[in-house]
Motif scaffolding. Structure first.
Motif, PDB file in Angstrom:
ATOM      1  N   GLU A 131      -9.724  -1.734   0.686  1.00  0.00           N
ATOM      2  CA  GLU A 131     -10.777  -0.926   1.304  1.00  0.00           C
ATOM      3  C   GLU A 131     -10.645   0.555   0.936  1.00  0.00           C
ATOM      4  OE1 GLU A 131     -10.886  -1.747   5.486  1.00  0.00           O
ATOM      5  OE2 GLU A 131     -11.518  -3.823   5.207  1.00  0.00           O
ATOM      6  N   GLU A 132      -9.403   1.044   0.806  1.00  0.00           N
ATOM      7  CA  GLU A 132      -9.200   2.446   0.448  1.00  0.00           C
ATOM      8  C   GLU A 132      -9.639   2.718  -0.987  1.00  0.00           C
ATOM      9  OE1 GLU A 132      -5.129   3.346   1.229  1.00  0.00           O
ATOM     10  OE2 GLU A 132      -5.334   3.087   3.398  1.00  0.00           O
ATOM     11  N   ILE A 133      -9.300   1.790  -1.900  1.00  0.00           N
ATOM     12  CA  ILE A 133      -9.685   1.964  -3.305  1.00  0.00           C
ATOM     13  C   ILE A 133     -11.206   2.069  -3.433  1.00  0.00           C
ATOM     14  CG2 ILE A 133      -9.780   0.826  -5.565  1.00  0.00           C
ATOM     15  CD1 ILE A 133      -7.006  -0.386  -4.861  1.00  0.00           C
ATOM     16  N   ARG A 192       0.872  -1.188   0.000  1.00  0.00           N
ATOM     17  CA  ARG A 192       0.000   0.000   0.000  1.00  0.00           C
ATOM     18  C   ARG A 192       0.903   1.231   0.000  1.00  0.00           C
ATOM     19  NH1 ARG A 192       0.735   2.345   4.843  1.00  0.00           N
ATOM     20  NH2 ARG A 192       0.915   1.115   6.762  1.00  0.00           N
ATOM     21  N   ARG A 240      -2.684  -1.450  -6.880  1.00  0.00           N
ATOM     22  CA  ARG A 240      -1.974  -0.811  -5.761  1.00  0.00           C
ATOM     23  C   ARG A 240      -0.472  -0.947  -5.982  1.00  0.00           C
ATOM     24  NH1 ARG A 240      -1.749  -5.213  -1.748  1.00  0.00           N
ATOM     25  NH2 ARG A 240      -1.731  -7.146  -2.945  1.00  0.00           N
ATOM     26  N   ASN A 250     -13.234   2.830  -0.946  1.00  0.00           N
ATOM     27  CA  ASN A 250     -13.744   3.776   0.050  1.00  0.00           C
ATOM     28  C   ASN A 250     -14.707   3.082   1.026  1.00  0.00           C
ATOM     29  OD1 ASN A 250     -13.904   6.323   1.262  1.00  0.00           O
ATOM     30  ND2 ASN A 250     -15.659   6.936   0.027  1.00  0.00           N
ATOM     31  N   SER A 306      -5.865  -2.943   3.455  1.00  0.00           N
ATOM     32  CA  SER A 306      -5.894  -1.478   3.471  1.00  0.00           C
ATOM     33  C   SER A 306      -6.095  -0.913   2.071  1.00  0.00           C
ATOM     34  CB  SER A 306      -4.600  -0.925   4.066  1.00  0.00           C
ATOM     35  OG  SER A 306      -4.471  -1.281   5.423  1.00  0.00           O
ATOM     36  N   ALA A 307      -5.325  -1.460   1.100  1.00  0.00           N
ATOM     37  CA  ALA A 307      -5.425  -0.972  -0.277  1.00  0.00           C
ATOM     38  C   ALA A 307      -6.805  -1.258  -0.860  1.00  0.00           C
ATOM     39  CB  ALA A 307      -4.342  -1.613  -1.137  1.00  0.00           C
ATOM     40  N   LYS A 319       1.506   6.133   4.504  1.00  0.00           N
ATOM     41  CA  LYS A 319       0.658   7.176   5.065  1.00  0.00           C
ATOM     42  C   LYS A 319       1.495   8.431   5.318  1.00  0.00           C
ATOM     43  CE  LYS A 319      -2.192   3.654   7.308  1.00  0.00           C
ATOM     44  NZ  LYS A 319      -2.647   3.067   8.593  1.00  0.00           N
ATOM     45  N   GLU A 340     -13.426   1.640   4.138  1.00  0.00           N
ATOM     46  CA  GLU A 340     -12.673   1.373   5.362  1.00  0.00           C
ATOM     47  C   GLU A 340     -13.616   1.262   6.554  1.00  0.00           C
ATOM     48  OE1 GLU A 340     -12.131   3.925   3.246  1.00  0.00           O
ATOM     49  OE2 GLU A 340     -10.016   4.546   3.255  1.00  0.00           O
TER      50      GLU A 340
END
Length: 272
Positions: free
Chosen positions: A161-163, A85, A229, A165, A158-159, A88, A167
């Motif tokens: 769920e972030e892609i 990922r 990602r 949106n 993480s990647a 941050k 989370e």
């Protein structure tokens, strides 16, 4: 003759000692890596390939998850933190540099008997949020959907769920700690769905298209496939600030041989 024989023996012993010393020097030039289990196949292939170009280097990888790898670099227990990922902002503020070495696709997989071939992005979101619970709602058989994902702290999770949106919104039936067991779990449960890295896909599971697009080098590079990602090899400071051994590692990855390895394990090289 006896003196000549003794000299020969001494000469051979000296050569052996010099060879041993050279090998000892090679063994001491180690690079420690820690992090993403999704990057295991790529890192092991690089570990094997680099020996021909830099025989003095020895890579020592561990695969404990992206967040653990990043923490290992920050606390000084690893030279490189492998992360599947993006870093941050808080991690960058602590001095980490985000070195993207390849692009990976997150592929949605089901069991091979599943009749569904494609999901829209919205259908995928609704499945993982628990709004769609049966395959008949997306054109499949009357079969409950078993939602499988990675554990908290996983770079893949993480990647993913972030892609999308989503989370902190996913309704997982199972949370798995490593990439390989995701494949095994999806394979063994009728109606299961999971997400894995493109390079670990095999015939035991069925990859789904997303919005009519299959994951491939072409669709990843041109941006048509949306679930993609970076594979990051994070360092404390820029590559130019690292020791010679670490610089040689990145030089190898960026070389023609290194790029061939990245393609060979099913990943997409970063286009400069």
């Amino acid at each position: 003759m006896k003196k000549f024989g003794i000299l020969v023996i001494v000469f051979i012993v000296c050569l052996a000692f010099l060879g041993f010393s050279a090998n000892a020097d090679i063994e001491t030039q180690k690079i420690s890596l820690n992090g993403s289990t999704s990057m295991e196949k790529m890192i092991n292939a690089i570990k094997e390939g680099i020996e021909e170009n830099y025989p003095e280097l020895s890579l020592e990888p561990q695969f404990t998850g992206s967040s653990a790898g990043i923490e290992a670099v920050l606390n000084g227990t690893a030279d490189i933190g492998n992360s599947s990922r993006y870093l941050k902002d808080a991690e960058k503020e602590k001095g980490l540099t985000e070195n993207i070495v390849a692009i990976d696709a997150i592929v949605i997989v089901t069991d091979t008997q599943n009749k569904v071939d494609n999901l829209t992005t919205q259908q995928l979101i609704d499945i993982y949020k628990g709004k769609i619970r049966n395959w008949k709602e997306v054109g499949g058989e009357d079969l409950p959907i078993v939602v499988i994902g990675r554990e908290s702290g996983s770079g893949t999770r993480s990647a993913f769920e972030e892609i999308l949106n989503i989370e902190e919104q996913c309704q997982y039936a199972n949370e798995i700690n490593e990439t390989g067991p995701i494949i095994a779990k999806v394979q063994s449960i009728p109606g299961a769905i999971g997400y894995v890295s493109l390079d670990v896909i095999d015939e035991t599971v069925k990859p789904l298209s997303i919005d009519g697009v299959q994951a491939s080098e072409e669709t990843i590079q041109n941006g048509q496939y949306s679930l993609q990602r970076p594979f990051v090899m994070a360092t404390r400071g820029a590559i130019s600030q690292q020791n010679e051994n670490i610089q040689h590692l990145f030089q190898f990855i960026q070389s023609e041989d290194g790029q061939k390895i990245i393609r060979a394990v099913g990943l997409v090289p970063v286009v400069e």
